[in-house]
Motif scaffolding. Sequence first.
Motif, PDB file in Angstrom:
ATOM      1  N   ILE C 291      -4.994   7.199  -8.491  1.00 56.94           N
ATOM      2  CA  ILE C 291      -5.265   8.255  -7.513  1.00 56.94           C
ATOM      3  C   ILE C 291      -5.573   7.641  -6.154  1.00 56.94           C
ATOM      4  CG2 ILE C 291      -6.942  10.037  -6.880  1.00 56.94           C
ATOM      5  CD1 ILE C 291      -7.141  10.721  -9.863  1.00 56.94           C
ATOM      6  N   ILE C 292      -6.470   6.667  -6.149  1.00 55.20           N
ATOM      7  CA  ILE C 292      -6.866   6.054  -4.880  1.00 55.20           C
ATOM      8  C   ILE C 292      -5.724   5.224  -4.298  1.00 55.20           C
ATOM      9  CG2 ILE C 292      -8.485   4.445  -3.818  1.00 55.20           C
ATOM     10  CD1 ILE C 292      -9.752   7.066  -4.641  1.00 55.20           C
ATOM     11  N   TYR C 293      -5.067   4.457  -5.206  1.00 54.60           N
ATOM     12  CA  TYR C 293      -3.991   3.572  -4.761  1.00 54.60           C
ATOM     13  C   TYR C 293      -2.860   4.360  -4.110  1.00 54.60           C
ATOM     14  CZ  TYR C 293       0.019   0.451  -5.112  1.00 54.60           C
ATOM     15  OH  TYR C 293       1.132  -0.301  -4.832  1.00 54.60           O
ATOM     16  N   GLY C 294      -2.418   5.443  -4.785  1.00 52.14           N
ATOM     17  CA  GLY C 294      -1.326   6.254  -4.254  1.00 52.14           C
ATOM     18  C   GLY C 294      -1.676   6.807  -2.887  1.00 52.14           C
ATOM     19  N   SER C 295      -2.915   7.291  -2.752  1.00 51.07           N
ATOM     20  CA  SER C 295      -3.327   7.876  -1.473  1.00 51.07           C
ATOM     21  C   SER C 295      -3.325   6.818  -0.380  1.00 51.07           C
ATOM     22  CB  SER C 295      -4.716   8.476  -1.596  1.00 51.07           C
ATOM     23  OG  SER C 295      -4.736   9.421  -2.629  1.00 51.07           O
ATOM     24  N   LEU C 296      -3.827   5.630  -0.724  1.00 51.02           N
ATOM     25  CA  LEU C 296      -3.866   4.568   0.288  1.00 51.02           C
ATOM     26  C   LEU C 296      -2.463   4.207   0.752  1.00 51.02           C
ATOM     27  CD1 LEU C 296      -6.620   2.140  -1.021  1.00 51.02           C
ATOM     28  CD2 LEU C 296      -6.596   3.388   1.149  1.00 51.02           C
ATOM     29  N   ARG C 297      -1.548   4.065  -0.203  1.00 51.44           N
ATOM     30  CA  ARG C 297      -0.176   3.719   0.165  1.00 51.44           C
ATOM     31  C   ARG C 297       0.445   4.834   0.999  1.00 51.44           C
ATOM     32  NH1 ARG C 297       2.654  -0.397  -2.465  1.00 51.44           N
ATOM     33  NH2 ARG C 297       4.220   0.094  -0.914  1.00 51.44           N
ATOM     34  N   ALA C 298       0.126   6.082   0.659  1.00 49.68           N
ATOM     35  CA  ALA C 298       0.707   7.212   1.386  1.00 49.68           C
ATOM     36  C   ALA C 298       0.333   7.154   2.860  1.00 49.68           C
ATOM     37  CB  ALA C 298       0.246   8.527   0.772  1.00 49.68           C
ATOM     38  N   LEU C 299      -0.893   6.703   3.138  1.00 44.03           N
ATOM     39  CA  LEU C 299      -1.367   6.622   4.523  1.00 44.03           C
ATOM     40  C   LEU C 299      -0.405   5.861   5.429  1.00 44.03           C
ATOM     41  CD1 LEU C 299      -5.158   5.742   4.553  1.00 44.03           C
ATOM     42  CD2 LEU C 299      -4.035   7.660   5.657  1.00 44.03           C
ATOM     43  N   PHE C 300       0.233   4.843   4.872  1.00 43.38           N
ATOM     44  CA  PHE C 300       0.998   3.925   5.717  1.00 43.38           C
ATOM     45  C   PHE C 300       2.498   4.204   5.720  1.00 43.38           C
ATOM     46  CE2 PHE C 300      -2.872   1.753   4.396  1.00 43.38           C
ATOM     47  CZ  PHE C 300      -3.430   1.519   5.637  1.00 43.38           C
ATOM     48  N   GLN C 301       2.922   5.363   5.175  1.00 43.87           N
ATOM     49  CA  GLN C 301       4.350   5.671   5.191  1.00 43.87           C
ATOM     50  C   GLN C 301       4.679   6.531   6.407  1.00 43.87           C
ATOM     51  OE1 GLN C 301       6.084   4.163   2.851  1.00 43.87           O
ATOM     52  NE2 GLN C 301       4.206   3.480   1.867  1.00 43.87           N
ATOM     53  N   ASP C 302       5.733   6.156   7.111  1.00 46.71           N
ATOM     54  CA  ASP C 302       6.173   6.999   8.216  1.00 46.71           C
ATOM     55  C   ASP C 302       7.268   7.959   7.768  1.00 46.71           C
ATOM     56  OD1 ASP C 302       6.291   8.021  10.779  1.00 46.71           O
ATOM     57  OD2 ASP C 302       7.908   6.655  11.347  1.00 46.71           O
ATOM     58  N   ASP C 303       8.030   7.529   6.764  1.00 43.75           N
ATOM     59  CA  ASP C 303       9.059   8.399   6.204  1.00 43.75           C
ATOM     60  C   ASP C 303       8.372   9.543   5.459  1.00 43.75           C
ATOM     61  OD1 ASP C 303      12.244   8.020   5.151  1.00 43.75           O
ATOM     62  OD2 ASP C 303      10.942   9.333   4.004  1.00 43.75           O
ATOM     63  N   LEU C 304       8.728  10.780   5.819  1.00 43.90           N
ATOM     64  CA  LEU C 304       7.999  11.931   5.271  1.00 43.90           C
ATOM     65  C   LEU C 304       8.125  12.008   3.754  1.00 43.90           C
ATOM     66  CD1 LEU C 304       6.367  14.466   5.730  1.00 43.90           C
ATOM     67  CD2 LEU C 304       8.479  15.707   6.178  1.00 43.90           C
ATOM     68  N   LYS C 305       9.379  11.840   3.238  1.00 41.47           N
ATOM     69  CA  LYS C 305       9.558  11.971   1.799  1.00 41.47           C
ATOM     70  C   LYS C 305       8.835  10.859   1.045  1.00 41.47           C
ATOM     71  CE  LYS C 305      13.530  13.321  -0.122  1.00 41.47           C
ATOM     72  NZ  LYS C 305      14.989  13.270  -0.320  1.00 41.47           N
ATOM     73  N   ARG C 306       8.789   9.677   1.642  1.00 47.70           N
ATOM     74  CA  ARG C 306       8.068   8.589   0.967  1.00 47.70           C
ATOM     75  C   ARG C 306       6.573   8.860   0.942  1.00 47.70           C
ATOM     76  NH1 ARG C 306      10.758   3.710  -0.086  1.00 47.70           N
ATOM     77  NH2 ARG C 306       8.827   2.536  -0.026  1.00 47.70           N
ATOM     78  N   ARG C 307       6.055   9.430   2.038  1.00 51.29           N
ATOM     79  CA  ARG C 307       4.631   9.756   2.027  1.00 51.29           C
ATOM     80  C   ARG C 307       4.336  10.784   0.933  1.00 51.29           C
ATOM     81  NH1 ARG C 307       0.817  10.796   7.248  1.00 51.29           N
ATOM     82  NH2 ARG C 307       1.637   8.719   7.675  1.00 51.29           N
ATOM     83  N   LEU C 308       5.224  11.768   0.845  1.00 53.99           N
ATOM     84  CA  LEU C 308       5.047  12.771  -0.213  1.00 53.99           C
ATOM     85  C   LEU C 308       5.155  12.126  -1.594  1.00 53.99           C
ATOM     86  CD1 LEU C 308       7.062  15.798   1.206  1.00 53.99           C
ATOM     87  CD2 LEU C 308       4.601  15.435   1.216  1.00 53.99           C
ATOM     88  N   ALA C 309       6.045  11.143  -1.727  1.00 52.31           N
ATOM     89  CA  ALA C 309       6.209  10.491  -3.030  1.00 52.31           C
ATOM     90  C   ALA C 309       4.929   9.766  -3.440  1.00 52.31           C
ATOM     91  CB  ALA C 309       7.376   9.508  -2.974  1.00 52.31           C
ATOM     92  N   TYR C 310       4.329   9.035  -2.501  1.00 47.12           N
ATOM     93  CA  TYR C 310       3.078   8.343  -2.858  1.00 47.12           C
ATOM     94  C   TYR C 310       1.976   9.355  -3.124  1.00 47.12           C
ATOM     95  CZ  TYR C 310       4.703   3.629  -2.210  1.00 47.12           C
ATOM     96  OH  TYR C 310       5.353   2.439  -2.389  1.00 47.12           O
ATOM     97  N   SER C 311       2.039  10.454  -2.400  1.00 49.69           N
ATOM     98  CA  SER C 311       1.064  11.511  -2.670  1.00 49.69           C
ATOM     99  C   SER C 311       1.237  12.038  -4.097  1.00 49.69           C
ATOM    100  CB  SER C 311       1.247  12.623  -1.642  1.00 49.69           C
ATOM    101  OG  SER C 311       0.639  13.794  -2.083  1.00 49.69           O
ATOM    102  N   THR C 312       2.511  12.149  -4.528  1.00 45.02           N
ATOM    103  CA  THR C 312       2.760  12.592  -5.905  1.00 45.02           C
ATOM    104  C   THR C 312       2.141  11.618  -6.899  1.00 45.02           C
ATOM    105  OG1 THR C 312       4.847  13.551  -5.206  1.00 45.02           O
ATOM    106  CG2 THR C 312       4.552  13.197  -7.556  1.00 45.02           C
ATOM    107  N   ILE C 313       2.367  10.320  -6.651  1.00 43.85           N
ATOM    108  CA  ILE C 313       1.813   9.307  -7.552  1.00 43.85           C
ATOM    109  C   ILE C 313       0.318   9.537  -7.716  1.00 43.85           C
ATOM    110  CG2 ILE C 313       1.303   6.844  -7.752  1.00 43.85           C
ATOM    111  CD1 ILE C 313       3.969   6.333  -6.319  1.00 43.85           C
ATOM    112  N   SER C 314      -0.331   9.792  -6.590  1.00 40.33           N
ATOM    113  CA  SER C 314      -1.774  10.004  -6.626  1.00 40.33           C
ATOM    114  C   SER C 314      -2.134  11.289  -7.373  1.00 40.33           C
ATOM    115  CB  SER C 314      -2.296  10.036  -5.189  1.00 40.33           C
ATOM    116  OG  SER C 314      -3.557  10.607  -5.146  1.00 40.33           O
ATOM    117  N   GLN C 315      -1.439  12.366  -7.014  1.00 40.21           N
ATOM    118  CA  GLN C 315      -1.852  13.675  -7.525  1.00 40.21           C
ATOM    119  C   GLN C 315      -1.562  13.853  -9.018  1.00 40.21           C
ATOM    120  OE1 GLN C 315      -3.201  16.428  -5.955  1.00 40.21           O
ATOM    121  NE2 GLN C 315      -3.507  15.392  -4.008  1.00 40.21           N
TER     122      GLN C 315
END
Lengths: 99, 488, 500
Positions: C291-315
Motif C-alpha cells: 500500500i505504502i510502496y505503490g503510493s510512493l511510486r505513484a507520486l513520481f509518475q508524470d504519465d497519467l495512466k502509470r500514476r493510476l497503475a501504481y495507485s491500483t497496486i496500492s489500493q
Amino acid sequence: MYFYALIGVGLFSVGLYALINYAHLLRKILALNVMGSGIFLILIALAKRTGETQPDVVPHAMVITGIVVAVSATALALTLMLKLAAETGRAELSEKDRD
Amino acid sequence: MEVVFKEFPWVAVLILLPLLGGIVCFLFSGIAKFTGLMTVFFTALSVLGLGWQIFDNGVYRHAVGGWGAPLGIDLYADGLSLLMLAATAFVALGVSVYSAGYFERGYSTRFWPIWLFLLGALNALFLTADIFNLYVTLELMGLAAVALAGLAGGKNALTGAMRYLLATLLGSLVYLLGVALLYHGFGTVDITLLAQRAEASPVIWAAFGLIAAGLMLKTALFPLHFWLPPAHGSAPPPVSALLSALVVKASFYILLRLWLEIFGPLVSNTDVSTLFGLLGAAAILWGSVQALRQTRLKLMIAYSTVAQIGYLFLAFPLATAAGVAAWSAAMYLAFSHALAKAAMFLAAGNMLRFGGHDRISDLDRVVQRLPLAAAAFALAGMSIMGLPPSGGFIGKWLMLEVAIKQGRWEIVIVMILGGLLAAAYIFKVLGHTFTQAPSPHESKAVPASMEWSALLLAIAAVLLGFLAIPVLSLLNIGNPFGISEVTP
Amino acid sequence: MNWNTWLPVLVVISSMLPGLIIFGLAEHRVRLRTILNLFGAVVKLFLVGWMLWGVYHGQHFETRLMLLPGLELVLRAGPLSLMFITLSSILWLVTTIYAIAYLEDSPNRSRFFGFFSLCVTATIGVALAGNLITFLLFYELLTLATYPLVVHRGTEEARRAGQSYLRYTIFGGALLLIGTVWLYSLTGTLEFAPQGGFLSEIGAEHHTSLIIIFALLIAGFGVKAALFPLHGWLPKAMVAPAPVSALLHAVAVVKAGAFGIVRVVYDVFGVEFATDLGVTGPLAWLAAFTIIYGSLRALFQDDLKRRLAYSTISQVSYIALGVAIAGPIAAIGGIIHLVHQGLMKITLFFCAGNLAETLGIHKISEMNGVGKRMPWTMAAFTIGAFGMIGAPPIAGFVSKWYLGTGALEVGQGWVLIVLAGSSLLNAAYFLPILHRAWFRDPPNNWPHEHDFGRKETAWPLLFPPIVTAVLALAAGILASAPFSPLEWGQIVAQREFYKP
C-alpha cells in the motif's frame, strides 16, 4: 554352434564401427548391411538350440523376413544417397549442412 | 446386425485396408487423393468398430489364419493399443485433409501411397502380439517415414532424411539383436508366452539393454535425439506432423509394452527406471532450451517434440510405486501431444505457405492476416504448455499428483520448469504474430481445408481435457498397466 | 430442467458465445458486432440480477462437471461470488459502450472485442468457481485472453509489455499449480467451503507443508493482485488501449488476484486456521508495505495512466489487508473495497482515456486547466480521486472506515498508521492533478485535439465515467440500503466468522 554366433556378433560389431567411423554414405549403408548379416548369422546359429535332429524353423522364417526387409531398406537408402549426391555433389553428411 | 459388428475382424481391416489403399494409390495415381482420403476415413471408422468391440467383450486376440503362437501371427488389442490407434486415427484424419490441399499434383501421387503404408504399419504395430512382428512393423514404419521425410527433395530435406534413415536402421537392427537373444533364451517371440517363461538372467539383461537402446534411439530420447530436429524440421509440414505426433510414439509404445509385460518385473531394479527418468528430465530441459533458442518455427517445434518425449519417460521412476496412475498420465500426455503437435506443425505449415518462410521474428501480423492458423497454434500451444483445460493439463496434473504423493520433488520441479520453458517458446512465437515485419512480404493464399484441419486438431487437443474419464476407462481395458500379466 | 443448475453456466456462456461469434465477424460489420456485444452484456446483467435475487432469498445455484475421478469443475453462486460478478457485469456493459466509441475507426476490432468478451468470461468464471481447480482453470484462461489485448497495438513496445506480463503471470500460474496439486494430494479435495472446510483437522505434522502451500497460492494470486514484489507487469501493461486498462487492469485481472487471496484465506484455509498457522500476519505486513510502496511510486509518475497503475497496486492491497487482519469488521472493509475500488478506479481510467482521445493528453504536466475544457469528465475524475483519498461520503471512505475500526477491534493499531499514511500519500498524488485541472489556466493549444462540436467529447465516452462516478458516490451515500455492497459484505463476513 556358438562359434557361428560369435562370428555373427563380430560382424555386428565391425559393422557398427564402420557405420560410426566412415563418412561416405555408401560405406555407411554397407556397414548396416554387414550388421544385419551378423544378426542373421546369430539367428541361424542359435536355431540349432536343442540338439535335436530337426533345427528350429522359426528363426529361418525370421531371417528370410529380415532379408526382405533389409533389401528394401538398402534400396531406399541407395536411392536417397543418389538423390543427395545429385543435389550436393557429395555422398556424405557434413556437420554444417543447414543454412 | 449387432452380432456381425461385434464379431467383425476390425483388426484385420485396420491393417489391410491402408495397405490395399496404398497399392491402389500407387497403381492409379489419378485417383490417389480420393482413394487416400476414403481409406483414412474408413480406417478411422474401423478404430471405432474395434473400440466398440473391446469395450463390450474386453481384450481382443486374433490368430491370423488360425495358426496361433508360436508359429503364426497373433494380433492383440487392449485399451493401450486402442488409445494409440485412436490417436493415430485422429491425427491421420487431420493430416490427410490437410495434405489433400497441401500436395500439388506431382508430389500427391508419391505422398499418398507411402502415407497409407505408414498408416498400415502403425496400425499393425499397435496390434502386434509378438516381438518379431514388432520388428517388421517398426522397420516398415521407419522406411515409410524416411521416404516421406525426403519427399520434398532439396538439400536440407534429403540430408535430414538420410540421417534419419541411418538412425532408424541402426535402431531397429539393435532391437532385432535383442529379439534374437530373447528367442534363443526362451524359445518364443510371443509377448504373453515370453512373459510367462522369462526369468531374470544375463540373457534378459542383455536383451533388455539392446532393445531399450534401439528403441530409445528411435524414440529420440535425449541424448539420442540428434537425428530428430533436422528430419522433422525439414520435412514437408504434414509429414513433420505425422513424424512428431505418431512415429516417435510408436517406438515408445513398444518400449512401454515390453517393459510392462516382460522386462519391468524382471529388471525390477530402480536404477534402470531412475536412468530413464534422468534422461527424460534432461530431454525436457535440453529440448525446451534448444526450442527457445531456435529462430525457425519448424525447428522450434521439432525441439519441442524432443522435450515432450521426455515427459513420457518421467513415468518410469514414478511407476515403481504407482503403476496405473503414472502410466495413465504418460499415455494421456502422449495422446494430447499427438493431437497438439500435429496441429502445431500444420499451423506452422500454413504460416510457411502464407509468408513463404518460417522465421519467427518475421511472422508479420499473422494473427490478423491468417487468424485461423494463429488460433490453431495458440490452442495447440495451450496443451503443450499444460494449461487448463487442455488434454496436456490433465496429463500433467495426473503426473504431478503422483510425483507429489511420492515426494519426488525433483520431478515436480522439472515438469514445472518444462512448462515454463514451453510457455516461453510458444509465446515468443505468438508475440511475433502481432507485430509488423520491417519489410512487407508477398503472401500466398492458404486453402480453407488446411486452415481448418489444423484448427480442429488443436481444438481436439484442448477438448481432450474434458474427456479424461471415458478415455482413462477405455485405456484400462485389459488392465495393461496391472502388475499381473495380461490374460489373453 | 432445473434453472438453478444451469444459471451459473448460462452466466458464463452469455459473454463467451458473443465473443466466439465476434471472432468470426468481418471487420466492417460494426452494427452486428455492437448488437452482439450489448446483447451479451444485457443478458448477463439480467441473469446476474436473477441470481442476486435468488441467493438473497436463500436459493442455491450450482453446476458440476466431472473432470477426473474425484476432481470436478464447480460453478457456484455464493454471496462473495455475486459481489464480484455483479461488479464485473455492470462494468462490462459500461466499458463495452465506452470501448465501441473509443476504438471507432481503429483496426482489428473483431479480435479486440472477441478477446474482451473472453476476458469477461474468464473473470466471471473466476468469481463463480466453487473449488480451486475451477478457479485455476479460469485464472489461466484470463491470462491467455488478456495477452492479445495487451499486445493489441502490435508495436514492439506492446510486444515487450506482453512478454513481461506473461513472465509474471505464467510464473504465478506455475506456483499456483504446484500449490493446488500439493493441496489436493494432501487432502483429496479442493472444494471452497465457508470457514475453510476440514483443513484444520489435518495432522500437525503437515502444518509446514500447509504453510508452504499457503505461500505458493498467495504468490500465485499475488502476481495478478500486483502484490509487492510481483507488481512489475502492471505499469508496463498500460500500453494497452484505455478500455483494457480500465476494465482489465483496474477491475478484472487485479481483482481476480485479490479475489483469489480472499478465497484462499476464507474458503480454503479458513480465517481461524490461517491465523493459527501464523500466515495472516506476514500477509498483512506485505499488503501494508505494498500500500505504502505503490503510493510512493505513484507520486513520481508524470504519465497519467502509470500514476493510476501504481495507485491500483496500492489500493488493491487494501483487500488483502482487510482479509489478513482476520477480524470480521476489517473483513467487511476488505471485501467491499473489491467493489468500491473497482468503481472508483474505472472512473479514473475512463477519464484518462477521454483526455487522451479528445485532447491528446497523456501526461499530468499537460493537464493545466483541463477542467474548463472538459468539465463533466473532470467532475467524474474528481469524485473518483476524492473517493480514493477516502473523503466522505464517497465509497472509499466506507472501506477505510471499516478497515480502521476492524483493525482496532482485533488490536492491530499499526494498521491505522498505514491507512493514514496511505491517505496522505493518495492526497499528495491526486490533489495536485485536481489543482492543475481546475485552477490553472489552460494552454492555447492542446497536444492533439479532436473536434466534437459543442460537446466536450463523444457522449459514449462521457456517459460511462459519469455513471461509474455516480455509482461510487451512491455506494458511499446509500451504504446501508439493501443490496448495497456493504450489505453483501456483511453477509459474507457473517458466513466466514460466525458459526451457524
